[in-house]
Design a protein around this motif. Structure first.
Motif, PDB file in Angstrom:
ATOM      1  N   ASP A 206      58.489  68.706  30.109  1.00 52.06           N
ATOM      2  CA  ASP A 206      58.972  68.873  31.472  1.00 52.06           C
ATOM      3  C   ASP A 206      59.096  70.358  31.799  1.00 52.06           C
ATOM      4  O   ASP A 206      58.740  71.224  30.992  1.00 52.06           O
ATOM      5  CB  ASP A 206      60.288  68.119  31.680  1.00 52.06           C
ATOM      6  N   ARG A 210      61.229  70.514  27.614  1.00 48.42           N
ATOM      7  CA  ARG A 210      61.677  69.400  26.769  1.00 48.42           C
ATOM      8  C   ARG A 210      60.609  68.308  26.782  1.00 48.42           C
ATOM      9  O   ARG A 210      59.926  68.101  27.783  1.00 48.42           O
ATOM     10  CB  ARG A 210      63.010  68.845  27.264  1.00 48.42           C
ATOM     11  N   CYS A 211      60.473  67.634  25.663  1.00 53.31           N
ATOM     12  CA  CYS A 211      59.449  66.599  25.527  1.00 53.31           C
ATOM     13  C   CYS A 211      59.750  65.440  26.483  1.00 53.31           C
ATOM     14  O   CYS A 211      60.831  64.846  26.434  1.00 53.31           O
ATOM     15  CB  CYS A 211      59.401  66.095  24.086  1.00 53.31           C
ATOM     16  N   SER A 212      58.786  65.119  27.330  1.00 54.11           N
ATOM     17  CA  SER A 212      58.956  64.005  28.269  1.00 54.11           C
ATOM     18  C   SER A 212      58.075  62.808  27.916  1.00 54.11           C
ATOM     19  O   SER A 212      58.192  61.743  28.522  1.00 54.11           O
ATOM     20  CB  SER A 212      58.631  64.469  29.699  1.00 54.11           C
ATOM     21  N   ILE A 236      61.685  62.936  22.355  1.00 59.94           N
ATOM     22  CA  ILE A 236      61.792  62.844  23.814  1.00 59.94           C
ATOM     23  C   ILE A 236      63.177  63.323  24.268  1.00 59.94           C
ATOM     24  O   ILE A 236      64.209  62.895  23.746  1.00 59.94           O
ATOM     25  CB  ILE A 236      61.518  61.418  24.299  1.00 59.94           C
ATOM     26  N   GLY A 237      63.184  64.232  25.224  1.00 56.71           N
ATOM     27  CA  GLY A 237      64.424  64.825  25.710  1.00 56.71           C
ATOM     28  C   GLY A 237      64.825  66.072  24.963  1.00 56.71           C
ATOM     29  O   GLY A 237      65.783  66.747  25.353  1.00 56.71           O
ATOM     30  N   GLN A 238      64.101  66.403  23.879  1.00 62.59           N
ATOM     31  CA  GLN A 238      64.405  67.591  23.090  1.00 62.59           C
ATOM     32  C   GLN A 238      63.321  68.642  23.273  1.00 62.59           C
ATOM     33  O   GLN A 238      62.196  68.343  23.658  1.00 62.59           O
ATOM     34  CB  GLN A 238      64.464  67.256  21.593  1.00 62.59           C
TER      35      GLN A 238
END
Length: 292
Positions: A206, A210-212, A236-238
């Motif tokens: 994103d 962060r990994c989306s 995901i989210g990190q």
């Protein structure tokens, strides 16, 4: 070695090819590049009664980038045509990484993507690429047409979901999402050999880096392409730091269950899977950063 006796028919049209396949069913095989079929016939591992030569169906040898949402490849598209199409490689960067690993240039001059998928060798690179990209298979028979997700197309070693009267006509690869990076890598004993393990990775970030979204699929460590995407969903989210990627790679090592072979033990294949996961995800993220 010589093949068992067979009848040869050169189809002059798609309709004729489908009528012949419907007539002869499982006794018939389509001949395109022949880079896997002919050796199998020579060793008498395959004994089709009829060979239907479809090389004349040039309409199936196409790379269509006219659609906004997907790139469509005809089943007769040869590896060398994909390698030479800069626009296609830019749109589908996993292919840019994976194609050079496929055998040798002489094989890539004749081999076709449809033949590769229909052969369904679990050590082959492109089935893993197709599953990672969530490709759709367009399948046709004289009775109609259907679509199938790549993950459902490969059902067992050297076995696909194609019915006896069907032909793989076209493959649609979704266009990558914005801020996505991809990487394919493998470990083989020698250049051109089948992989002891290989991985196709696609990572989306994103605006905050962060990994989306993440896709991770292996070849060579199972009876079909092994989708390990859920094993790396912790990212995901990190942000994809070295520590976060290493933790996800350790989860992949625990998830994969290769059988081992004469070239590599199962434990060694798991080790390779972990290393390749770390490297492929890091490379995919690095490519996003350099594209920004």
């Amino acid at each position: 070695m010589k093949p068992a006796p067979f009848r040869y028919v050169a189809a002059s049209s798609l309709a004729e090819a489908l009528v012949l396949k419907a007539r002869y069913g499982e006794e018939a095989r389509f001949l395109a590049g022949g880079q896997s079929l002919i050796p199998a016939m020579n060793f008498r591992l395959a004994r089709p009664a009829v060979l239907i030569d479809i090389n004349g169906l040039t309409e199936l040898a196409s790379i269509d980038r006219s659609m906004a949402q997907a790139i469509r490849l005809g089943a007769l598209t040869r590896y060398c045509a994909m390698e030479k199409d800069a626009g296609f490689l830019e749109a589908c960067p996993l292919f840019a990484d994976a194609l050079p690993h496929i055998a040798h240039p002489q094989i890539r001059n004749r081999g076709t993507i449809g033949g590769n998928f229909c052969h369904a060798d679990p050590a082959s690179e492109l089935p893993a690429v197709a599953v990672a990209m969530q490709a759709r298979m367009c399948i046709k028979s004289s009775r109609g047409e259907r679509e199938l997700a790549a993950v459902d197309f490969f059902v067992a070693p050297l076995t696909t979901a194609l019915k006896d009267e069907e032909m793989l006509l076209e493959i649609a690869f979704p266009v990558p999402r914005p801020r996505s990076g991809a990487a394919f890598m493998e470990v083989a004993r020698r250049r051109g050999d089948f992989a002891l393990a290989g991985v196709a990775a696609i990572v989306s970030l994103d605006e905050d880096d962060r990994c989306s979204g993440i896709r991770l699929v292996f070849c060579g460590v199972g009876e079909t392409p092994v989708d390990a995407s859920t094993s790396v969903s912790s990212l995901i989210g990190q942000r994809c730091t070295d520590k976060a990627i290493a933790g996800a790679a350790a989860d992949v090592r625990r998830m994969v269950a290769p059988a081992g072979n004469i070239h590599a033990s199962a434990e060694y294949q798991r080790h390779i899977a972990e290393i390749l996961t770390r490297r492929a995800i890091a490379m995919a993220c690095d490519r996003i950063a350099h594209a920004a």
